[in-house]
Motif scaffolding. Structure first.
Motif, PDB file in Angstrom:
ATOM      1  N   THR A   2       1.009  -1.231   0.061  1.00 14.52           N
ATOM      2  CA  THR A   2       0.069   0.094  -0.047  1.00 14.52           C
ATOM      3  C   THR A   2       0.834   1.192  -0.021  1.00 14.52           C
ATOM      4  N   THR A   3       0.307   2.289  -0.617  1.00 17.47           N
ATOM      5  CA  THR A   3       0.994   3.616  -0.716  1.00 17.47           C
ATOM      6  C   THR A   3      -0.021   4.663  -0.342  1.00 17.47           C
ATOM      7  N   SER A   4       0.497   5.672   0.394  1.00 14.10           N
ATOM      8  CA  SER A   4      -0.101   6.889   0.624  1.00 14.10           C
ATOM      9  C   SER A   4       0.545   7.930   1.087  1.00 14.10           C
ATOM     10  N   PRO A   5       0.239   9.238   0.726  1.00 12.93           N
ATOM     11  CA  PRO A   5       0.949  10.453   1.188  1.00 12.93           C
ATOM     12  C   PRO A   5       0.579  10.639   2.564  1.00 12.93           C
ATOM     13  N   ALA A   6       1.446  11.335   3.138  1.00  7.56           N
ATOM     14  CA  ALA A   6       1.136  12.050   4.511  1.00  7.56           C
ATOM     15  C   ALA A   6       0.369  13.202   4.477  1.00  7.56           C
ATOM     16  N   THR A   7       0.057  13.888   3.213  1.00  5.29           N
ATOM     17  CA  THR A   7      -0.654  15.092   2.958  1.00  5.29           C
ATOM     18  C   THR A   7      -1.568  14.760   2.063  1.00  5.29           C
ATOM     19  N   SER A   8      -2.429  15.692   1.634  1.00  3.42           N
ATOM     20  CA  SER A   8      -3.417  15.382   0.474  1.00  3.42           C
ATOM     21  C   SER A   8      -2.751  15.686  -0.857  1.00  3.42           C
ATOM     22  N   PRO A   9      -3.333  14.921  -1.778  1.00  3.75           N
ATOM     23  CA  PRO A   9      -2.724  14.765  -3.157  1.00  3.75           C
ATOM     24  C   PRO A   9      -2.343  16.066  -3.765  1.00  3.75           C
ATOM     25  N   ALA A  10      -3.390  17.049  -3.240  1.00  8.32           N
ATOM     26  CA  ALA A  10      -3.054  18.357  -4.070  1.00  8.32           C
ATOM     27  C   ALA A  10      -1.996  19.151  -3.412  1.00  8.32           C
ATOM     28  N   ASP A  11      -1.483  18.703  -2.173  1.00  5.70           N
ATOM     29  CA  ASP A  11      -0.429  19.659  -1.634  1.00  5.70           C
ATOM     30  C   ASP A  11       0.873  19.143  -2.655  1.00  5.70           C
ATOM     31  N   THR A  12       1.425  20.202  -3.116  1.00  8.25           N
ATOM     32  CA  THR A  12       2.916  20.192  -3.907  1.00  8.25           C
ATOM     33  C   THR A  12       4.013  20.613  -3.118  1.00  8.25           C
ATOM     34  N   VAL A  13       3.613  21.166  -2.142  1.00 11.26           N
ATOM     35  CA  VAL A  13       5.136  21.608  -1.336  1.00 11.26           C
ATOM     36  C   VAL A  13       6.150  20.493  -0.884  1.00 11.26           C
ATOM     37  N   GLY A  14       5.493  19.385  -0.758  1.00 15.67           N
ATOM     38  CA  GLY A  14       6.550  18.170  -0.199  1.00 15.67           C
ATOM     39  C   GLY A  14       5.448  17.375   0.711  1.00 15.67           C
ATOM     40  N   THR A  15       6.064  16.370   0.753  1.00 19.09           N
ATOM     41  CA  THR A  15       5.090  15.222   1.572  1.00 19.09           C
ATOM     42  C   THR A  15       6.233  14.075   2.109  1.00 19.09           C
ATOM     43  N   VAL A  16       5.823  13.342   2.924  1.00 18.77           N
ATOM     44  CA  VAL A  16       6.420  12.035   3.188  1.00 18.77           C
ATOM     45  C   VAL A  16       5.545  10.856   2.665  1.00 18.77           C
ATOM     46  N   LEU A  17       5.880  10.156   1.623  1.00 16.00           N
ATOM     47  CA  LEU A  17       5.258   8.953   1.279  1.00 16.00           C
ATOM     48  C   LEU A  17       5.464   7.739   2.235  1.00 16.00           C
ATOM     49  N   ARG A  18       4.010   7.073   2.294  1.00 18.72           N
ATOM     50  CA  ARG A  18       4.141   6.081   3.338  1.00 18.72           C
ATOM     51  C   ARG A  18       3.779   4.783   2.332  1.00 18.72           C
ATOM     52  N   GLU A  19       4.767   3.838   2.440  1.00 22.41           N
ATOM     53  CA  GLU A  19       4.561   2.580   1.666  1.00 22.41           C
ATOM     54  C   GLU A  19       4.771   1.404   2.437  1.00 22.41           C
ATOM     55  N   THR A  20       3.905   0.559   2.258  1.00 26.17           N
ATOM     56  CA  THR A  20       3.673  -0.607   3.248  1.00 26.17           C
ATOM     57  C   THR A  20       4.135  -1.873   2.171  1.00 26.17           C
ATOM     58  N   VAL A  21       5.316  -2.767   2.412  1.00 28.03           N
ATOM     59  CA  VAL A  21       5.814  -3.715   1.527  1.00 28.03           C
ATOM     60  C   VAL A  21       5.929  -4.911   2.613  1.00 28.03           C
ATOM     61  N   GLY A  22       5.036  -5.938   2.419  1.00 23.89           N
ATOM     62  CA  GLY A  22       5.001  -6.978   3.493  1.00 23.89           C
ATOM     63  C   GLY A  22       4.762  -6.333   5.014  1.00 23.89           C
ATOM     64  N   ARG A  23       5.736  -6.512   5.963  1.00 23.18           N
ATOM     65  CA  ARG A  23       5.797  -5.869   7.297  1.00 23.18           C
ATOM     66  C   ARG A  23       6.659  -4.585   7.444  1.00 23.18           C
ATOM     67  N   VAL A  24       7.166  -4.122   6.333  1.00 24.01           N
ATOM     68  CA  VAL A  24       8.057  -3.199   6.275  1.00 24.01           C
ATOM     69  C   VAL A  24       7.377  -1.794   5.662  1.00 24.01           C
ATOM     70  N   ALA A  25       7.633  -0.742   6.303  1.00 28.22           N
ATOM     71  CA  ALA A  25       7.213   0.638   6.135  1.00 28.22           C
ATOM     72  C   ALA A  25       8.144   1.261   5.524  1.00 28.22           C
ATOM     73  N   ILE A  26       8.042   1.844   4.133  1.00 25.60           N
ATOM     74  CA  ILE A  26       8.974   2.639   3.804  1.00 25.60           C
ATOM     75  C   ILE A  26       8.602   4.088   3.628  1.00 25.60           C
ATOM     76  N   LEU A  27       9.281   4.988   4.119  1.00 24.22           N
ATOM     77  CA  LEU A  27       8.910   6.097   4.353  1.00 24.22           C
ATOM     78  C   LEU A  27       9.828   7.290   3.544  1.00 24.22           C
ATOM     79  N   THR A  28       9.210   7.830   2.523  1.00 27.08           N
ATOM     80  CA  THR A  28      10.146   8.648   1.564  1.00 27.08           C
ATOM     81  C   THR A  28       9.700  10.082   1.851  1.00 27.08           C
ATOM     82  N   VAL A  29      10.915  10.889   2.028  1.00 32.82           N
ATOM     83  CA  VAL A  29      11.112  12.270   2.139  1.00 32.82           C
ATOM     84  C   VAL A  29      10.847  12.887   0.671  1.00 32.82           C
TER      85      VAL A  29
END
Length: 265
Positions: A2-29
């Protein structure tokens, strides 16, 4: 996955993407236009993303990375130009959230880690460096005193001489040199993929056991004698052998050994 942004999709200033692969959370600045620079807003998003990962009982490890082409190219210089201690502490909260995360953490350094970005990498338990990784403290050349616990983390990670070379003498390390001096565990072809593979091994362990073991390592790191570490570990180990996870894994291992001892027909 699963992948989700930490802010709304309309926010283009910057975000932290949250992706879950198995039991690992990948947080992308993610703010590639600013090379993922860290400011108070991004720090708050990172703190929230780490908190969410820890609160998810299905997550057993966390990977921190940056949106290509950078890992994190430092602090937001405009914000820093008139920062007071309160604002600086707000930026530090992002690093501290990673550093204090009870789950195992890996930094997948896919590009430059500069200033605050180096802080972010140092806040993780383990660092892996991709081909484009560069490690550059860059505080003094900017006329800026290090912050965010950088001096403490750098000294613990690489010792006084390398910490001085990075901080006082402006040494910039590529992936190979960072591995040589112990700043990163390994230089790899694909930092994200290698970090995910490594994090999956940690996440496959019983979650409570991994959390307890990481906490124990933090305590014993400050002890002076092995006998003191034994006293810290003995209670936690005794508790672990009473858990279903240990009993089930022990039974599976014993069954595997028994099968391997059977003669082939």
């Amino acid at each position: 996955m699963t992948t989700s942004p930490a802010t709304s999709p309309a926010d283009t200033v910057g975000t932290v993407l949250r992706e879950t692969v198995g039991r690992v959370a990948i947080l992308t600045v993610s703010n590639p236009a600013r090379r993922n620079a860290m400011d108070t807003r991004m720090a708050r998003l990172l703190t929230d993303a780490v908190t969410t990962a820890v609160a998810d009982g299905d997550v057993g490890a966390v990977v921190i990375t940056g949106e290509d082409p950078a890992f994190c190219a430092g602090g937001n210089l405009t914000e820093l130009s008139d920062a007071d201690p309160a604002r600086l502490r707000a930026v530090y909260e992002g690093f501290l959230a990673v550093a204090q995360c009870p789950l195992p953490t890996i930094a997948a350094v896919n590009g430059p880690a500069v200033g605050a970005g180096l802080n972010l990498a140092l806040a993780c338990d383990v660092r892996l460096a991709g081909p484009r990784a560069r490690f550059d403290a860059r505080f003094l050349p900017l006329g800026l005193h290090p912050g965010g616990g950088y001096t403490w983390m750098a000294h613990r990670a690489v010792g006084p001489q390398v910490a001085a070379a990075l901080t006082l003498f402006g040494e910039v390390l590529d992936a190979a040199e960072a591995q040589r001096v112990g700043l990163v565990l390994r230089a790899v072809d694909d930092a994200r993929a290698a970090a995910l593979e490594m994090a999956t091994r940690a996440a496959d362990a019983p979650r409570t056991l991994a959390v307890t073991t990481k906490a124990t390592m933090r305590v014993t790191a400050h002890l002076q004698a092995q006998v003191d570490a034994v006293e810290v570990e003995v209670r936690a180990q005794a508790e672990s052998v009473r858990q279903d996870a240990f009993r089930e894994r022990l039974a599976a291992l014993q069954a595997k050994i028994a099968r391997s001892d059977q003669p082939n027909d």
